[in-house]
Motif scaffolding. Structure first.
Motif, PDB file in Angstrom:
ATOM      1  N   MET A 147     -12.398  -7.403   1.179  1.00 30.11           N
ATOM      2  CA  MET A 147     -11.322  -7.143   0.227  1.00 30.11           C
ATOM      3  C   MET A 147     -10.608  -5.861   0.590  1.00 30.11           C
ATOM      4  SD  MET A 147     -12.882  -7.926  -3.502  1.00 30.11           S
ATOM      5  CE  MET A 147     -13.438  -9.564  -3.945  1.00 30.11           C
ATOM      6  N   THR A 148      -9.293  -5.880   0.406  1.00 27.46           N
ATOM      7  CA  THR A 148      -8.529  -4.647   0.370  1.00 27.46           C
ATOM      8  C   THR A 148      -8.113  -4.462  -1.078  1.00 27.46           C
ATOM      9  OG1 THR A 148      -6.422  -5.730   0.879  1.00 27.46           O
ATOM     10  CG2 THR A 148      -7.683  -4.838   2.749  1.00 27.46           C
ATOM     11  N   VAL A 149      -8.169  -3.223  -1.521  1.00 25.56           N
ATOM     12  CA  VAL A 149      -7.800  -2.911  -2.893  1.00 25.56           C
ATOM     13  C   VAL A 149      -6.808  -1.755  -2.858  1.00 25.56           C
ATOM     14  CG1 VAL A 149      -8.604  -2.166  -5.173  1.00 25.56           C
ATOM     15  CG2 VAL A 149     -10.085  -3.601  -3.729  1.00 25.56           C
ATOM     16  N   LEU A 150      -5.631  -2.006  -3.403  1.00 25.62           N
ATOM     17  CA  LEU A 150      -4.650  -0.955  -3.581  1.00 25.62           C
ATOM     18  C   LEU A 150      -4.776  -0.476  -5.027  1.00 25.62           C
ATOM     19  CD1 LEU A 150      -2.256   0.787  -2.669  1.00 25.62           C
ATOM     20  CD2 LEU A 150      -0.761  -1.085  -3.387  1.00 25.62           C
ATOM     21  N   ILE A 151      -5.174   0.773  -5.199  1.00 23.81           N
ATOM     22  CA  ILE A 151      -5.297   1.343  -6.538  1.00 23.81           C
ATOM     23  C   ILE A 151      -3.894   1.750  -6.984  1.00 23.81           C
ATOM     24  CG2 ILE A 151      -6.295   3.208  -7.925  1.00 23.81           C
ATOM     25  CD1 ILE A 151      -8.384   1.209  -7.017  1.00 23.81           C
ATOM     26  N   GLY A 152      -3.248   0.837  -7.698  1.00 22.41           N
ATOM     27  CA  GLY A 152      -1.914   1.099  -8.213  1.00 22.41           C
ATOM     28  C   GLY A 152      -1.975   1.992  -9.431  1.00 22.41           C
ATOM     29  N   ARG A 153      -0.857   2.553  -9.791  1.00 20.49           N
ATOM     30  CA  ARG A 153      -0.802   3.451 -10.948  1.00 20.49           C
ATOM     31  C   ARG A 153      -1.191   2.702 -12.235  1.00 20.49           C
ATOM     32  NH1 ARG A 153       3.291   6.770  -9.565  1.00 20.49           N
ATOM     33  NH2 ARG A 153       2.240   8.758  -9.696  1.00 20.49           N
ATOM     34  N   ASP A 154      -0.779   1.436 -12.351  1.00 19.85           N
ATOM     35  CA  ASP A 154      -1.051   0.676 -13.570  1.00 19.85           C
ATOM     36  C   ASP A 154      -2.149  -0.372 -13.425  1.00 19.85           C
ATOM     37  OD1 ASP A 154       0.983   1.995 -15.083  1.00 19.85           O
ATOM     38  OD2 ASP A 154       2.455   0.780 -14.004  1.00 19.85           O
ATOM     39  N   GLU A 155      -2.288  -0.918 -12.224  1.00 15.78           N
ATOM     40  CA  GLU A 155      -3.313  -1.942 -12.001  1.00 15.78           C
ATOM     41  C   GLU A 155      -3.588  -2.066 -10.504  1.00 15.78           C
ATOM     42  OE1 GLU A 155      -0.504  -5.922 -11.839  1.00 15.78           O
ATOM     43  OE2 GLU A 155      -1.526  -5.431 -13.703  1.00 15.78           O
ATOM     44  N   PRO A 156      -4.756  -2.584 -10.161  1.00 15.17           N
ATOM     45  CA  PRO A 156      -5.087  -2.747  -8.743  1.00 15.17           C
ATOM     46  C   PRO A 156      -4.471  -4.024  -8.177  1.00 15.17           C
ATOM     47  CG  PRO A 156      -6.926  -3.443 -10.081  1.00 15.17           C
ATOM     48  CD  PRO A 156      -5.879  -2.925 -11.030  1.00 15.17           C
ATOM     49  N   ILE A 157      -4.256  -4.010  -6.886  1.00 17.27           N
ATOM     50  CA  ILE A 157      -3.819  -5.211  -6.167  1.00 17.27           C
ATOM     51  C   ILE A 157      -4.911  -5.538  -5.159  1.00 17.27           C
ATOM     52  CG2 ILE A 157      -2.093  -6.210  -4.621  1.00 17.27           C
ATOM     53  CD1 ILE A 157      -0.090  -4.160  -5.885  1.00 17.27           C
ATOM     54  N   ILE A 158      -5.495  -6.720  -5.309  1.00 18.04           N
ATOM     55  CA  ILE A 158      -6.641  -7.126  -4.493  1.00 18.04           C
ATOM     56  C   ILE A 158      -6.223  -8.238  -3.547  1.00 18.04           C
ATOM     57  CG2 ILE A 158      -8.972  -8.105  -4.538  1.00 18.04           C
ATOM     58  CD1 ILE A 158      -9.133  -7.113  -7.460  1.00 18.04           C
ATOM     59  N   LYS A 159      -6.662  -8.123  -2.299  1.00 16.91           N
ATOM     60  CA  LYS A 159      -6.533  -9.217  -1.338  1.00 16.91           C
ATOM     61  C   LYS A 159      -7.936  -9.595  -0.895  1.00 16.91           C
ATOM     62  CE  LYS A 159      -1.981  -8.011   0.493  1.00 16.91           C
ATOM     63  NZ  LYS A 159      -1.217  -7.701   1.721  1.00 16.91           N
ATOM     64  N   LEU A 160      -8.217 -10.886  -0.874  1.00 19.82           N
ATOM     65  CA  LEU A 160      -9.528 -11.409  -0.511  1.00 19.82           C
ATOM     66  C   LEU A 160      -9.462 -12.080   0.847  1.00 19.82           C
ATOM     67  CD1 LEU A 160     -12.482 -12.098  -1.334  1.00 19.82           C
ATOM     68  CD2 LEU A 160     -11.549 -14.154  -2.433  1.00 19.82           C
ATOM     69  N   PHE A 161     -10.452 -11.802   1.684  1.00 18.20           N
ATOM     70  CA  PHE A 161     -10.523 -12.375   3.025  1.00 18.20           C
ATOM     71  C   PHE A 161     -11.860 -13.092   3.209  1.00 18.20           C
ATOM     72  CE2 PHE A 161      -7.545  -8.952   3.148  1.00 18.20           C
ATOM     73  CZ  PHE A 161      -6.571  -9.335   4.047  1.00 18.20           C
ATOM     74  N   VAL A 162     -11.784 -14.282   3.804  1.00 17.43           N
ATOM     75  CA  VAL A 162     -12.969 -15.067   4.146  1.00 17.43           C
ATOM     76  C   VAL A 162     -12.761 -15.581   5.565  1.00 17.43           C
ATOM     77  CG1 VAL A 162     -14.319 -17.139   3.603  1.00 17.43           C
ATOM     78  CG2 VAL A 162     -13.396 -15.734   1.747  1.00 17.43           C
ATOM     79  N   ASP A 163     -13.761 -15.405   6.383  1.00 11.39           N
ATOM     80  CA  ASP A 163     -13.720 -15.861   7.778  1.00 11.39           C
ATOM     81  C   ASP A 163     -12.462 -15.386   8.505  1.00 11.39           C
ATOM     82  OD1 ASP A 163     -14.602 -17.009  10.129  1.00 11.39           O
ATOM     83  OD2 ASP A 163     -14.073 -19.053   9.548  1.00 11.39           O
ATOM     84  N   GLY A 164     -12.134 -14.121   8.317  1.00  7.96           N
ATOM     85  CA  GLY A 164     -11.021 -13.531   9.021  1.00  7.96           C
ATOM     86  C   GLY A 164      -9.640 -13.916   8.536  1.00  7.96           C
ATOM     87  N   LYS A 165      -9.558 -14.572   7.372  1.00  9.36           N
ATOM     88  CA  LYS A 165      -8.256 -15.016   6.851  1.00  9.36           C
ATOM     89  C   LYS A 165      -8.123 -14.631   5.384  1.00  9.36           C
ATOM     90  CE  LYS A 165      -8.185 -19.037   9.904  1.00  9.36           C
ATOM     91  NZ  LYS A 165      -9.378 -18.657  10.634  1.00  9.36           N
ATOM     92  N   GLU A 166      -6.900 -14.245   5.013  1.00 10.20           N
ATOM     93  CA  GLU A 166      -6.635 -13.968   3.612  1.00 10.20           C
ATOM     94  C   GLU A 166      -6.592 -15.283   2.854  1.00 10.20           C
ATOM     95  OE1 GLU A 166      -3.383 -11.864   0.648  1.00 10.20           O
ATOM     96  OE2 GLU A 166      -3.070 -11.737   2.822  1.00 10.20           O
ATOM     97  N   ILE A 167      -7.233 -15.306   1.677  1.00 11.35           N
ATOM     98  CA  ILE A 167      -7.215 -16.509   0.845  1.00 11.35           C
ATOM     99  C   ILE A 167      -6.647 -16.156  -0.528  1.00 11.35           C
ATOM    100  CG2 ILE A 167      -9.122 -17.594   2.080  1.00 11.35           C
ATOM    101  CD1 ILE A 167     -10.889 -16.953  -0.318  1.00 11.35           C
ATOM    102  N   GLU A 168      -6.080 -17.140  -1.166  1.00 15.76           N
ATOM    103  CA  GLU A 168      -5.529 -16.951  -2.516  1.00 15.76           C
ATOM    104  C   GLU A 168      -6.650 -16.711  -3.509  1.00 15.76           C
ATOM    105  OE1 GLU A 168      -2.334 -16.977  -3.932  1.00 15.76           O
ATOM    106  OE2 GLU A 168      -1.693 -16.769  -1.834  1.00 15.76           O
ATOM    107  N   ILE A 169      -6.382 -15.825  -4.447  1.00 16.78           N
ATOM    108  CA  ILE A 169      -7.374 -15.557  -5.507  1.00 16.78           C
ATOM    109  C   ILE A 169      -6.905 -16.277  -6.756  1.00 16.78           C
ATOM    110  CG2 ILE A 169      -8.646 -13.825  -6.750  1.00 16.78           C
ATOM    111  CD1 ILE A 169      -7.893 -11.784  -4.705  1.00 16.78           C
TER     112      ILE A 169
END
Length: 169
Positions: A147-169
């Motif tokens: 996961m990459t997590v951007l700690i935004g001022r109001d809320e986090p933005i998360i990206k999930l990766f499985v087997d080297g690819k970003e997948i929709e959450i």
């Protein structure tokens, strides 16, 4: 901490979202600590490590509430691959993931790897490249989730990766 429980994507995302919610509720000062008196040296932001530590504190607490025994550990800034430094083809000088859930001393149970950035330092390209390589099931580390997590001022933005690819959450 049972790997099978954590490998369930829904359970993992619930743990992450709950822990991030606690971070924003309990430690928002770390995320947006703009000087109240207007005085600033231009360097008024709290270090990313302080924020990641608090997140990891909440994550570990939430995992422990599951009350499951296991040989997995949650670590911050863990840079080891057995007795060697953790390195990747694209990062031969080494990588130091912000948060990982794994079995220390082995690559057999690498469950989660996370990289964080903050709203004032939001360049995530290198972090995403690391996560892609760390979750590649043909690679050395084979983390089940990244996961990459951007700690935004109001809320986090998360990206999930499985087997080297970003997948929709």
């Amino acid at each position: 901490m049972n790997k099978d429980n954590l490998l369930n994507q829904s359970t993992l995302l619930t743990l992450i979202n709950t822990s991030l919610s606690e971070l924003y509720a309990q430690d928002y000062y770390l995320i947006d600590n703009t000087p109240m008196n207007g005085e600033s040296d231009g360097k008024h932001y709290v270090g990313e490590r302080a924020i990641v530590f608090r997140f990891a504190h909440y994550l570990l607490s939430n995992i422990e509430k599951m009350d499951v025994d296991s040989d997995l550990s949650l670590d911050c800034e863990y840079n080891r691959n057995g007795c060697l430094s953790k390195a990747l083809p694209s990062f031969p000088q080494g990588v130091i993931p912000d948060v990982i859930i794994h079995k220390r001393g082995s690559n057999d149970k690498n469950v989660l790897v996370m990289e964080f950035k903050t709203h004032w330092n939001d360049k995530q390209e290198n972090d995403e490249d690391k996560i892609i390589e760390l979750t590649d099931q043909q690679g050395v580390y084979k983390y089940a989730y990244g996961m990459t997590v951007l700690i935004g001022r109001d809320e986090p933005i998360i990206k999930l990766f499985v087997d080297g690819k970003e997948i929709e959450i």
